[in-house]
Design an enzyme around this catalytic site. Structure first.
Site, PDB file in Angstrom:
ATOM      1  N   ASN A   7      15.649 -36.106   6.714  1.00  0.00           N
ATOM      2  CA  ASN A   7      16.272 -36.741   7.875  1.00  0.00           C
ATOM      3  C   ASN A   7      15.469 -36.336   9.108  1.00  0.00           C
ATOM      4  O   ASN A   7      15.573 -35.201   9.575  1.00  0.00           O
ATOM      5  CB  ASN A   7      17.727 -36.289   8.000  1.00  0.00           C
ATOM      6  CG  ASN A   7      18.434 -36.906   9.198  1.00  0.00           C
ATOM      7  OD1 ASN A   7      17.854 -37.682   9.948  1.00  0.00           O
ATOM      8  ND2 ASN A   7      19.700 -36.545   9.382  1.00  0.00           N
ATOM      9  N   ARG A  88      16.727 -40.721   5.221  1.00  0.00           N
ATOM     10  CA  ARG A  88      17.767 -41.323   6.053  1.00  0.00           C
ATOM     11  C   ARG A  88      17.089 -42.143   7.139  1.00  0.00           C
ATOM     12  O   ARG A  88      16.237 -41.656   7.873  1.00  0.00           O
ATOM     13  CB  ARG A  88      18.636 -40.254   6.708  1.00  0.00           C
ATOM     14  CG  ARG A  88      19.740 -40.863   7.573  1.00  0.00           C
ATOM     15  CD  ARG A  88      20.254 -39.903   8.598  1.00  0.00           C
ATOM     16  NE  ARG A  88      21.265 -40.554   9.441  1.00  0.00           N
ATOM     17  CZ  ARG A  88      21.566 -40.158  10.667  1.00  0.00           C
ATOM     18  NH1 ARG A  88      20.943 -39.143  11.198  1.00  0.00           N
ATOM     19  NH2 ARG A  88      22.482 -40.801  11.366  1.00  0.00           N
ATOM     20  N   HIS A 177      26.830 -44.415  10.568  1.00  0.00           N
ATOM     21  CA  HIS A 177      27.484 -43.429   9.698  1.00  0.00           C
ATOM     22  C   HIS A 177      27.822 -44.036   8.338  1.00  0.00           C
ATOM     23  O   HIS A 177      28.760 -43.604   7.664  1.00  0.00           O
ATOM     24  CB  HIS A 177      28.788 -42.890  10.324  1.00  0.00           C
ATOM     25  CG  HIS A 177      28.589 -42.090  11.580  1.00  0.00           C
ATOM     26  ND1 HIS A 177      29.405 -42.216  12.680  1.00  0.00           N
ATOM     27  CD2 HIS A 177      27.664 -41.169  11.907  1.00  0.00           C
ATOM     28  CE1 HIS A 177      28.992 -41.395  13.635  1.00  0.00           C
ATOM     29  NE2 HIS A 177      27.924 -40.741  13.182  1.00  0.00           N
ATOM     30  N   LEU A 206      34.395 -37.994  12.471  1.00  0.00           N
ATOM     31  CA  LEU A 206      34.537 -37.402  13.788  1.00  0.00           C
ATOM     32  C   LEU A 206      33.670 -36.154  13.896  1.00  0.00           C
ATOM     33  O   LEU A 206      33.947 -35.126  13.279  1.00  0.00           O
ATOM     34  CB  LEU A 206      36.014 -37.028  14.045  1.00  0.00           C
ATOM     35  CG  LEU A 206      37.045 -38.136  13.790  1.00  0.00           C
ATOM     36  CD1 LEU A 206      38.450 -37.592  13.977  1.00  0.00           C
ATOM     37  CD2 LEU A 206      36.786 -39.331  14.703  1.00  0.00           C
ATOM     38  N   GLY A 207      32.603 -36.267  14.669  1.00  0.00           N
ATOM     39  CA  GLY A 207      31.727 -35.137  14.932  1.00  0.00           C
ATOM     40  C   GLY A 207      31.258 -35.247  16.366  1.00  0.00           C
ATOM     41  O   GLY A 207      32.013 -35.664  17.245  1.00  0.00           O
ATOM     42  N   ASN A 208      30.018 -34.859  16.646  1.00  0.00           N
ATOM     43  CA  ASN A 208      29.487 -35.120  17.979  1.00  0.00           C
ATOM     44  C   ASN A 208      29.331 -36.629  18.189  1.00  0.00           C
ATOM     45  O   ASN A 208      29.544 -37.149  19.278  1.00  0.00           O
ATOM     46  CB  ASN A 208      28.145 -34.415  18.170  1.00  0.00           C
ATOM     47  CG  ASN A 208      27.692 -34.438  19.615  1.00  0.00           C
ATOM     48  OD1 ASN A 208      28.454 -34.114  20.522  1.00  0.00           O
ATOM     49  ND2 ASN A 208      26.460 -34.845  19.859  1.00  0.00           N
ATOM     50  N   GLY A 209      28.998 -37.347  17.095  1.00  0.00           N
ATOM     51  CA  GLY A 209      29.084 -38.801  17.059  1.00  0.00           C
ATOM     52  C   GLY A 209      30.321 -39.173  16.268  1.00  0.00           C
ATOM     53  O   GLY A 209      30.659 -38.506  15.289  1.00  0.00           O
ATOM     54  N   ARG A 238      28.744 -39.209  24.301  1.00  0.00           N
ATOM     55  CA  ARG A 238      28.665 -40.654  24.465  1.00  0.00           C
ATOM     56  C   ARG A 238      30.010 -41.206  24.924  1.00  0.00           C
ATOM     57  O   ARG A 238      31.064 -40.779  24.448  1.00  0.00           O
ATOM     58  CB  ARG A 238      28.253 -41.329  23.159  1.00  0.00           C
ATOM     59  CG  ARG A 238      26.799 -41.092  22.775  1.00  0.00           C
ATOM     60  CD  ARG A 238      26.489 -41.677  21.421  1.00  0.00           C
ATOM     61  NE  ARG A 238      25.957 -40.658  20.535  1.00  0.00           N
ATOM     62  CZ  ARG A 238      25.865 -40.787  19.214  1.00  0.00           C
ATOM     63  NH1 ARG A 238      26.263 -41.891  18.628  1.00  0.00           N
ATOM     64  NH2 ARG A 238      25.374 -39.806  18.494  1.00  0.00           N
ATOM     65  N   ARG A 282      35.835 -27.459  19.670  1.00  0.00           N
ATOM     66  CA  ARG A 282      36.355 -26.096  19.511  1.00  0.00           C
ATOM     67  C   ARG A 282      36.497 -25.409  20.858  1.00  0.00           C
ATOM     68  O   ARG A 282      37.518 -24.764  21.131  1.00  0.00           O
ATOM     69  CB  ARG A 282      35.431 -25.296  18.585  1.00  0.00           C
ATOM     70  CG  ARG A 282      35.423 -25.795  17.150  1.00  0.00           C
ATOM     71  CD  ARG A 282      34.266 -25.222  16.362  1.00  0.00           C
ATOM     72  NE  ARG A 282      32.963 -25.666  16.890  1.00  0.00           N
ATOM     73  CZ  ARG A 282      31.796 -25.412  16.318  1.00  0.00           C
ATOM     74  NH1 ARG A 282      31.759 -24.711  15.201  1.00  0.00           N
ATOM     75  NH2 ARG A 282      30.677 -25.859  16.851  1.00  0.00           N
ATOM     76  N   GLU A 383      26.711 -36.645   3.386  1.00  0.00           N
ATOM     77  CA  GLU A 383      25.761 -37.745   3.516  1.00  0.00           C
ATOM     78  C   GLU A 383      24.498 -37.497   2.705  1.00  0.00           C
ATOM     79  O   GLU A 383      23.916 -38.426   2.145  1.00  0.00           O
ATOM     80  CB  GLU A 383      25.412 -37.946   4.993  1.00  0.00           C
ATOM     81  CG  GLU A 383      26.600 -38.422   5.822  1.00  0.00           C
ATOM     82  CD  GLU A 383      26.334 -38.396   7.310  1.00  0.00           C
ATOM     83  OE1 GLU A 383      25.946 -39.441   7.853  1.00  0.00           O
ATOM     84  OE2 GLU A 383      26.509 -37.327   7.921  1.00  0.00           O
TER      85      GLU A 383
END
Length: 398
Positions: A7, A88, A177, A206-209, A238, A282, A383
């Site tokens: 990746n 990827r 995703h 659901l993550g940073n993106g 974003r 967090r 992934e």
């Protein structure tokens, strides 16, 4: 079959070596800050006692990183056999509905999508070209973030703008995703004891993106990300959805350039922009507990927008077996799941607070009451394993 999954980002190269059949993780690592004055790496394997860490020469790029990686995999202590490489690739446009062997026509098609993902596809291509030089005898396979969403119908992917912009320039919803949504759909089917082609879910990565997808009978029918990964849910940095008129106002009234607006919406907005503190959920949860009003506002907007999108996606599928949470926030943030599901009680979700607190461990990830009409499930995404499986399947069939 051992698959090397690569990746490539704009300044990094992440890798995993996965035994595709068993899913066993044989090695993984990260080459970071490539092209800078201080590139570095960390590689590790359960077959070795200690990780390998170090620095690369100043301004080293993918070539040097792959040199180092190849030497590590072939080292006397490890001696890992690699059968194929899975890459990827962020954007496949309408060219790719699944994984493909990266021959020259495929590479040309990936390159043609670079205008749709200028921060991602060029980096992906550089990594592929470097890997081909380092491993010339191995099959190279592309797995696309957008491919899983190519089952979406025109009524869902077309924007209400002049049709010729789609015909001539490919401006439409693509979604991202895809490997994550595809993986959790198959895992949800397994947990529910149903064939994938009879399983319908809404998945929230659901993550940073962040993105959500409506998956009916194993196929995606709608998703929140669009032409780019900027559309949709509130994310770490974003903005997600906003009135397009905001862009005009920022330019005309505040004098911001297109480049400045791009940076603002992609890197300074979302949780970071709302909280003026952090893009990390967090940190925001801790700050919220300490009474930070801006942090509280940010997480409230995040969960409200998420619930609103999930409720909208529910209207696009005739039935729904489960709502799936995945990604760093989806898998680990108890409060985000609870607050989102509280807003979705009208869908028939009955949360089990104890199960939610443990992310459903011991219950196949299920965090709702046994008699809940609609289940909610926490499924850790993988992934890399999805890319390895698709690569192995394609290489095996050829």
């Amino acid at each position: 079959m051992n698959i090397l999954v690569i990746n490539c980002g704009s300044s990094s190269l992440k890798f995993s070596v996965i035994e595709a059949c068993s899913g066993k993780d044989l090695a993984r690592g990260l080459f970071d800050k490539l092209g800078s004055e201080t590139p570095c790496y960390k590689m590790e394997s359960p077959l070795l006692e200690a990780p390998a860490t170090g620095s690369l020469p100043c301004h080293a790029g993918y070539e040097t990183a792959l040199d180092t990686l190849a030497a590590y995999l072939a080292s006397e202590q490890l001696q890992l056999r690699i059968d194929a490489i899975g890459h990827r690739i962020v954007h496949g446009g309408e060219h790719f509905t699944g994984a493909c062997l990266l021959d020259q026509p495929a590479m040309d098609a990936v390159k043609s999508c670079s205008s749709l993902a200028p921060l991602h596809n060029p980096a992906n291509l550089l990594g592929i070209e470097s890997a081909k030089r380092h491993f010339p005898k191995l099959p190279q396979v592309g797995v696309f973030d957008t491919a899983f969403h190519q089952s979406i119908e025109p009524e869902a992917f077309l924007y209400p703008i002049p049709f010729e912009l789609y015909q001539q320039h490919g401006i439409r919803r693509y979604g991202f995703h895809g490997s994550s949504h595809k993986y959790v759909a198959s895992e949800a089917a397994r947990i529910l004891g149903k064939p994938l082609k009879q399983t319908s879910i809404i998945s929230a990565h659901l993550g940073n993106g962040c993105s959500a997808a409506a998956i009916e009978n194993g196929s995606c029918v709608d998703t929140t990300m669009g032409l780019t990964p900027l559309e949709g849910l509130v994310m770490g940095t974003r903005s997600g959805d906003l009135d397009p008129g905001v862009i005009f106002h920022l330019h005309r009234s505040l004098g911001l350039s297109i480049e400045e607006i791009d940076t603002l919406l992609n890197k300074k907005s979302g949780l970071l922009g709302l909280s003026q503190r952090s893009n990390d959920m967090r940190s925001l949860r801790q700050a919220s507990a300490e009474g930070d009003v801006a942090a509280q506002r940010a997480v409230k907007i995040f969960t409200r927008r998420l619930a609103k999108s999930i409720a909208g996606l529910r209207s696009t599928i005739s039935s729904c077996d489960a709502l799936v949470f995945t990604g760093g926030i989806g898998e680990n943030d108890v409060q985000t799941r609870a607050e989102t599901l509280a807003r979705l009680a009208h869908l028939g979700i009955q949360l089990d607070p104890a199960a939610n607190a443990s992310a459903g461990r011991g219950q196949n990830g299920i965090i709702t009451q046994p008699d809940s009409p609609l289940k909610a499930i926490v499924i850790p995404t993988n992934e890399e394993l999805m890319i390895a499986r698709e690569t192995a399947q394609l290489v095996g069939s050829n």
